[in-house]
Design a protein around this motif. Structure first.
Motif, mmCIF file in Angstrom:
data_model
loop_
_atom_site.group_PDB
_atom_site.id
_atom_site.type_symbol
_atom_site.label_atom_id
_atom_site.label_comp_id
_atom_site.label_asym_id
_atom_site.label_seq_id
_atom_site.Cartn_x
_atom_site.Cartn_y
_atom_site.Cartn_z
ATOM 1 N N MET A 1 -11.755 23.180 27.849
ATOM 2 C CA MET A 1 -12.259 24.747 28.023
ATOM 3 C C MET A 1 -13.801 24.792 27.643
ATOM 4 O O MET A 1 -14.525 24.330 26.645
ATOM 5 N N ASN A 2 -14.721 25.496 28.454
ATOM 6 C CA ASN A 2 -15.888 25.822 27.999
ATOM 7 C C ASN A 2 -15.763 26.906 26.926
ATOM 8 O O ASN A 2 -14.947 27.635 26.720
ATOM 9 N N ILE A 3 -17.026 27.494 26.319
ATOM 10 C CA ILE A 3 -16.865 28.506 25.466
ATOM 11 C C ILE A 3 -16.280 29.695 25.902
ATOM 12 O O ILE A 3 -15.610 30.435 25.204
ATOM 13 N N LEU A 4 -16.757 30.466 27.124
ATOM 14 C CA LEU A 4 -16.234 31.641 27.486
ATOM 15 C C LEU A 4 -14.706 31.403 27.712
ATOM 16 O O LEU A 4 -13.805 32.371 27.507
ATOM 17 N N GLU A 5 -14.175 30.351 28.315
ATOM 18 C CA GLU A 5 -12.866 30.273 28.395
ATOM 19 C C GLU A 5 -11.958 29.962 27.124
ATOM 20 O O GLU A 5 -10.990 30.684 27.063
ATOM 21 N N THR A 6 -12.672 29.496 26.202
ATOM 22 C CA THR A 6 -12.169 29.576 24.815
ATOM 23 C C THR A 6 -12.072 30.761 24.189
ATOM 24 O O THR A 6 -11.109 31.210 23.351
ATOM 25 N N ALA A 146 -10.540 28.544 17.836
ATOM 26 C CA ALA A 146 -10.235 28.597 18.968
ATOM 27 C C ALA A 146 -10.460 27.189 19.840
ATOM 28 O O ALA A 146 -9.670 27.118 20.808
ATOM 29 N N THR A 147 -11.525 26.878 19.298
ATOM 30 C CA THR A 147 -12.136 25.551 20.151
ATOM 31 C C THR A 147 -10.905 24.428 19.781
ATOM 32 O O THR A 147 -10.568 23.525 20.768
ATOM 33 N N GLU A 148 -10.208 24.325 18.621
ATOM 34 C CA GLU A 148 -9.104 23.513 18.470
ATOM 35 C C GLU A 148 -7.581 23.902 18.990
ATOM 36 O O GLU A 148 -6.917 23.277 18.471
ATOM 37 N N LYS A 149 -7.905 25.118 19.727
ATOM 38 C CA LYS A 149 -6.636 25.789 20.097
ATOM 39 C C LYS A 149 -5.621 26.104 19.043
ATOM 40 O O LYS A 149 -4.224 25.872 18.974
ATOM 41 N N VAL A 150 -6.506 26.483 17.901
ATOM 42 C CA VAL A 150 -5.483 27.025 16.825
ATOM 43 C C VAL A 150 -5.672 28.535 16.826
ATOM 44 O O VAL A 150 -6.839 29.162 16.930
ATOM 45 N N ASP A 151 -4.736 29.259 16.577
ATOM 46 C CA ASP A 151 -4.922 30.871 16.642
ATOM 47 C C ASP A 151 -5.149 31.245 15.088
ATOM 48 O O ASP A 151 -4.953 30.467 14.266
ATOM 49 N N ALA A 152 -6.240 32.386 15.042
ATOM 50 C CA ALA A 152 -6.648 32.887 13.878
ATOM 51 C C ALA A 152 -6.613 34.426 14.092
ATOM 52 O O ALA A 152 -6.858 34.956 15.139
ATOM 53 N N THR A 153 -6.416 35.049 12.758
ATOM 54 C CA THR A 153 -6.270 36.424 12.990
ATOM 55 C C THR A 153 -7.422 37.066 11.833
ATOM 56 O O THR A 153 -7.392 36.639 10.799
ATOM 57 N N PRO A 154 -8.612 37.620 12.511
ATOM 58 C CA PRO A 154 -9.351 38.346 11.487
ATOM 59 C C PRO A 154 -8.754 39.503 10.835
ATOM 60 O O PRO A 154 -7.976 40.520 11.471
#
Length: 209
Positions: A1-6, A146-154
């Motif tokens: 994925m590119n940055i916008l898709e990510t 997100a680049t690693e396809k890992v979810d993160a919650t701020p």
């Protein structure tokens, strides 16, 4: 994925499934955070990596019972220096000289600039500045995850004083700023996962000056 898709893929996961994130992905996320820009390169913050399940349970109790904390694979706590001290600056200048293979005396003017700024401000002003620097690294961490396809919650919804005490941060000269649970979305139980991403319209967000 590119940055916008990510960035379109990522969202603030409200529930996670407990699946463990591979250690190599965690290491790349942490390294991206370490490489994040900060004013004058000082990096006046630290990142605590928490995997212990009992500790995550205790943190959840002081963070409005948000389930992602306990459901996450890893929890990152971003903590800013509670002040900018001469010792901090001395260590930074010494490390910079070593990394760049130059005499420490060559950085005297830079050191004096840093000292002048730190001494001019109150402790609370220094902490607030350090917290803003931590947020830059925090943003890099969200994108890296997100680049690693890992979810993160701020996450800001927590009792900072209680968390600081729980983690022994005052003794380390740190104060908690924000949390980042890392893991994988629970698609069956997360109400937000299937909703469209909502952002302000470009014409209202990007203004010509």
């Amino acid at each position: 994925m590119n940055i916008l898709e990510t960035l379109n893929w990522r969202y603030a996961a409200k529930r996670m499934n407990g699946q463990r994130v591979p250690s190599d992905k965690i290491e790349r996320i942490l390294e991206a955070i370490r490489l994040a820009p900060s004013s004058m390169g000082l990096q006046p913050y630290a990142v605590l990596l928490i995997e212990d399940e009992e500790m995550k349970k205790q943190i959840r109790a002081v963070a409005n019972n948000q389930p992602q904390i306990e459901e996450s694979s890893h929890l990152l706590v971003f903590a800013a220096w509670d002040n900018i001290t001469p010792d901090h600056i001395e260590d930074f200048i010494s490390h910079t000289a070593s990394e760049r293979n130059m005499p420490v005396e060559n950085l005297a003017a830079f050191k004096n600039t840093l000292l002048g700024i730190a001494e001019h401000n109150t402790q609370e002003q220094n902490f607030n500045w350090a917290a803003r620097q931590a947020y830059i690294a925090f943003g890099v961490g969200l994108v890296a995850a997100a680049t690693e396809k890992v979810d993160a919650t701020p996450m800001e919804g927590f009792d900072a004083a209680a968390l600081d005490k729980l983690l022994g941060l005052p003794a380390k000269g740190l104060r908690s700023v924000t949390l980042m649970p890392l893991g994988y979305r629970d698609a069956e139980n997360d109400w937000l996962v299937k909703l469209p991403k909502v952002r302000r319209q470009k014409e209202k967000f990007v203004l010509e000056a």
